[in-house]
Design an enzyme around this catalytic site. Sequence first.
Site, mmCIF file in Angstrom:
data_model
loop_
_atom_site.group_PDB
_atom_site.id
_atom_site.type_symbol
_atom_site.label_atom_id
_atom_site.label_comp_id
_atom_site.label_asym_id
_atom_site.label_seq_id
_atom_site.Cartn_x
_atom_site.Cartn_y
_atom_site.Cartn_z
ATOM 1 N N PRO A 150 46.066 36.938 32.835
ATOM 2 C CA PRO A 150 47.226 36.900 31.926
ATOM 3 C C PRO A 150 47.849 35.500 31.861
ATOM 4 O O PRO A 150 48.002 34.844 32.883
ATOM 5 C CB PRO A 150 48.202 37.888 32.568
ATOM 6 C CG PRO A 150 47.355 38.784 33.403
ATOM 7 C CD PRO A 150 46.195 37.947 33.862
ATOM 8 N N GLU A 151 48.174 35.070 30.647
ATOM 9 C CA GLU A 151 48.796 33.769 30.433
ATOM 10 C C GLU A 151 50.248 34.006 30.005
ATOM 11 O O GLU A 151 50.720 35.135 30.056
ATOM 12 C CB GLU A 151 47.987 32.992 29.379
ATOM 13 C CG GLU A 151 46.509 32.901 29.782
ATOM 14 C CD GLU A 151 45.616 32.194 28.758
ATOM 15 O OE1 GLU A 151 46.138 31.392 27.962
ATOM 16 O OE2 GLU A 151 44.406 32.453 28.774
ATOM 17 N N ARG A 192 41.298 43.939 41.731
ATOM 18 C CA ARG A 192 40.577 42.896 42.464
ATOM 19 C C ARG A 192 41.377 42.235 43.576
ATOM 20 O O ARG A 192 40.860 41.365 44.271
ATOM 21 C CB ARG A 192 40.038 41.863 41.473
ATOM 22 C CG ARG A 192 39.069 42.570 40.517
ATOM 23 C CD ARG A 192 38.118 41.679 39.821
ATOM 24 N NE ARG A 192 37.433 40.723 40.668
ATOM 25 C CZ ARG A 192 36.735 39.712 40.181
ATOM 26 N NH1 ARG A 192 36.649 39.548 38.892
ATOM 27 N NH2 ARG A 192 36.132 38.871 40.987
#
Length: 353
Positions: free
Chosen positions: A2-3, A112
């Site tokens: 995500p940015e 993750r």
Amino acid sequence: MPELPEVETVARDLRPRIVGATITGARCSWARTLRTHSPEAFAEAVAGRGVEAVGRRAKQIVIDLSGDAALTIHLKMTGQLFVVPADTPVDPYVRLVLELVDGREIRFRDIRKFGKIGLYGRDPATGELVTEVGGAAVFAALGPEPLDDAFTVREFRRLLRRRSGRLKPLLLDQSFIVGVGNIYADEALWASRLHPLRTAGTLRPADERHLFESVRTILAEAVERRGSSIDDYTAPDGDGSMQEHLQVYQRTGEPCPRCARPIKRIVIGARSTHLCSWCQRLGARDRKGAAAILRTMSGGPRRAGGRWTELAGEGTLGLTPAEAERATARTRTERTKRAAATRRAAARASVLR
Ligand SMILES: [Zn+2]
């Protein structure tokens, strides 16, 4: 990962749900999710604090708590946040739960396990988040926020002219400007017709302005569209739609929306980079030292024959090498997209029932 637009969307979705709530405790099933505390110390430190505000700095969510403290949440690759009733079954990927007095829970789900949550105090003198009073500011190393009103083309030029590196890694460098990652760097460079390997020092004033405007316009549009739901990114109010409006990112082999020549892919610093090598020219000066990177180029006509049908698999016989490669890239991208959409749907189904 995500940015800025994705993290901003999560912060905006969380805000109305949790501002005013009080935390009563925390449960952590993966200690390394916590940046600053052991699970026990963290639970003790957050208990009894109220949620005062939800914001964002760079790619992190910042939750202001009563008593001059704040939580920082870095979603990294697969982090997701949900606010659910406490009796919702907990799925195995939930790493941290913040229990609220009203019977709900904030759940951090992270397949993750790269996500990080920190708990910091505010320095009473500066108002900055610090590891300890008088200690280093948590966000000290970060560059300016590109969507801030105070961020001007003049400021962008000043920062740019102090740098000599190539544009793609520079845009990803959070000490230069924050919030831009692989997706929006590729989009901004294509929109400004600048090659990702171009060096900062070769830009003319018009190029600098164009890049500044492209970065801001694309990030603002992506915020408006709730970010790009590629991979595991989803927000409390659902997926974003910016992925449908990206011009080059993960579109290797598809026609450039400007000139119709195939979008190419090169690998810069282990990151896939998407560009139109016709619209985004690289001058002779910048080609020097970039030969190894340019050799990683795929997505367009190449001379090496023979390998194509093997690479492309079924359904590509009778295609030209360029067509076969395009078909392969499309199949690969489609498969990845479908798998990610399935994971996001599973996340929502397991957390929100
Ligand atoms: Zn083009």
